[in-house]
Motif scaffolding. Structure first.
Motif, mmCIF file in Angstrom:
data_model
loop_
_atom_site.group_PDB
_atom_site.id
_atom_site.type_symbol
_atom_site.label_atom_id
_atom_site.label_comp_id
_atom_site.label_asym_id
_atom_site.label_seq_id
_atom_site.Cartn_x
_atom_site.Cartn_y
_atom_site.Cartn_z
ATOM 1 N N LYS A 31 0.852 -1.190 0.000
ATOM 2 C CA LYS A 31 0.000 0.000 0.000
ATOM 3 C C LYS A 31 0.884 1.235 0.000
ATOM 4 O O LYS A 31 1.840 1.325 0.768
ATOM 5 N N GLY A 53 -8.862 -4.279 1.142
ATOM 6 C CA GLY A 53 -9.606 -3.079 0.759
ATOM 7 C C GLY A 53 -8.917 -2.343 -0.376
ATOM 8 O O GLY A 53 -9.552 -1.945 -1.362
ATOM 9 N N ASN A 54 -7.606 -2.156 -0.248
ATOM 10 C CA ASN A 54 -6.810 -1.490 -1.279
ATOM 11 C C ASN A 54 -6.858 -2.277 -2.595
ATOM 12 O O ASN A 54 -6.937 -1.701 -3.684
ATOM 13 N N ILE A 57 -10.185 -1.670 -4.320
ATOM 14 C CA ILE A 57 -10.241 -0.288 -4.826
ATOM 15 C C ILE A 57 -9.485 -0.183 -6.157
ATOM 16 O O ILE A 57 -9.995 0.388 -7.130
#
Length: 307
Positions: A31, A53-54, A57
Motif C-alpha cells: 500500500k 480493501g486497497n 479499490i
C-alpha cells in the motif's frame, strides 16, 4: 459448433477476469504511503502487509479504465508527453507476437524433423542423442541467449561478417537472432519429448502389424505414429507458449528489443499491465479453440487405429 463457441466465450471471459485479478496482487500486499508533511517531494514509500480493501479499490479503478480502454494513457519515456496506449502498444504487441509464433512454429517443425531422422540412427547413437538432449535441456535459458548473442559478436569480430544483428539500436527491429534464440529452447524440450513419445508408440502392436505388412519406417512414423502423438503436441503448446513468454522477458532486455513486455516494464500501471497480458493470452486461447475444433476425431485420444 455453436455450443463450443459459447463455451469458448465463457472461458475467454474467465481468463480475462483471472488475468486482471492476478495483475493486482501487488495491491493486495503493498500500500502506498503518503509522503511526510515536511517532505512533500520525498520518494514514494510502500507498506508491506495484507490490504484487501486497497486491492478491491485498485481492481475497481482498473475495471472502470478498461471499460474506456481507448482513453488509457501513459507518459512516453524520457518526455512529458502523455499518450493513449492505442495504437502505440499495438506496434510492440505485433512485434512480440510475430517473434513468439514464428519461434513456436520453427520449434515444432524442427522437433518433428529431427525426431524422425533420429530413428534412422543406430540404437547406440539414439542413446547418445538422448543424453545430449538431457544435458542441453538442463542449460539455463539466460546462458543459451547470452551464448548466441556472444557468438554473433565473436563471428563479426574475427571475420568482419555480421551474420545477425546482436543488439537493437534506436528502436530497430531485429528478427533472425531473437527468433533463433526463442525457438532453440522449446525445440530441445519438444525434440526430447517427441522422441520419447515415438519410442513409446513404436512398441505398440499396431506398429508391429505395419512392419509385418511390409510398410516402410518413414511411412509408419508419419502416417500412423505421428497422428497418435499429435494430441500431446497440442497440450505441450500451452507449456511452450508460457516458456517462450518467460524467455521473451529476458530476450527483450538483452537484445534491447522494444516489445510488449518492455512496454510493460517502462510503464508499469495496473491498467497497462492488464491490457498487455490480456492481449498476450487471447491469441493462445483462439489458436487452441480452432485446433480443438478442427483436430481430426481420431487424433483426440490414443486409439491405436490406423492400419
Amino acid at each position: 459448433m455453436g455450443r463450443k463457441f459459447a463455451r469458448f466465450l465463457i472461458v475467454l471471459i474467465a481468463i480475462t477476469l483471472s488475468v486482471i485479478c492476478i495483475c493486482h496482487i501487488p495491491a493486495l500486499l503493498f500500500k502506498e504511503l503518503p509522503p511526510p508533511a515536511n517532505q512533500p517531494f520525498a520518494m514514494e514509500m510502500k507498506e508491506l502487509g495484507f490490504f484487501p480493501g486497497n486491492y478491491f479499490i485498485e481492481l475497481k479503478k482498473t475495471f472502470i479504465e478498461l471499460l474506456h480502454f481507448k482513453e488509457i494513457s501513459y507518459v512516453a519515456q524520457g518526455t512529458n508527453v502523455e499518450r493513449t496506449i492505442f495504437p502505440y502498444i499495438l506496434e510492440s504487441y505485433a512485434y512480440s507476437l510475430l517473434l513468439l509464433f514464428v519461434s513456436l512454429f520453427i520449434a515444432l517443425v524442427f522437433a518433428v524433423l529431427f525426431t524422425t531422422g533420429t530413428f534412422y540412427l543406430s540404437r547406440k547413437m539414439q542413446g547418445i542423442v538422448k543424453n545430449i538432449l538431457t544435458v542441453l535441456e538442463a542449460l539455463p535459458d539466460v546462458f543459451v541467449i547470452f551464448s548466441l548473442q556472444l557468438g554473433a559478436i565473436w563471428v563479426f569480430k574475427h571475420t568482419n561478417l555480421l551474420v545477425a544483428e546482436p543488439y537493437s539500436l534506436s528502436g530497430q527491429k531485429i528478427y533472425f537472432l531473437p527468433i533463433l534464440t526463442l525457438s532453440l529452447i522449446p525445440m530441445i524440450y519438444l525434440y526430447k519429448n517427441t522422441f520419447l513419445m515415438y519410442e513409446n508408440e513404436l512398441g505398440k502392436p499396431y506398429v508391429e502389424l505395419g512392419v509385418a505388412k511390409g510398410m516402410g519406417k518413414l511411412y509408419i512414423l508419419i502416417r500412423h505414429v505421428f497422428p497418435n502423438v499429435l494430441y500431446s503436441f497440442f497440450y505441450n503448446l500451452k507449456y511452450m507458449y508460457l516458456l517462450l513468454l518467460s524467455n521473451m522477458i529476458i530476450l527483450e532486455y538483452m537484445y534491447n528489443i522494444y516489445g510488449i513486455l518492455q512496454f510493460i516494464t517502462n510503464h508499469p500501471s495496473y491498467e497497462i499491465i492488464s491490457v498487455a497480458l490480456i492481449l498476450l493470452t487471447f491469441p493462445l486461447s483462439i489458436v487452441f479453440f480452432f485446433i480443438q475444433s478442427f483436430l481430426p476425431k481420431g487424433v483426440t485420444f490414443y486409439d491405436q487405429k490406423a492400419m
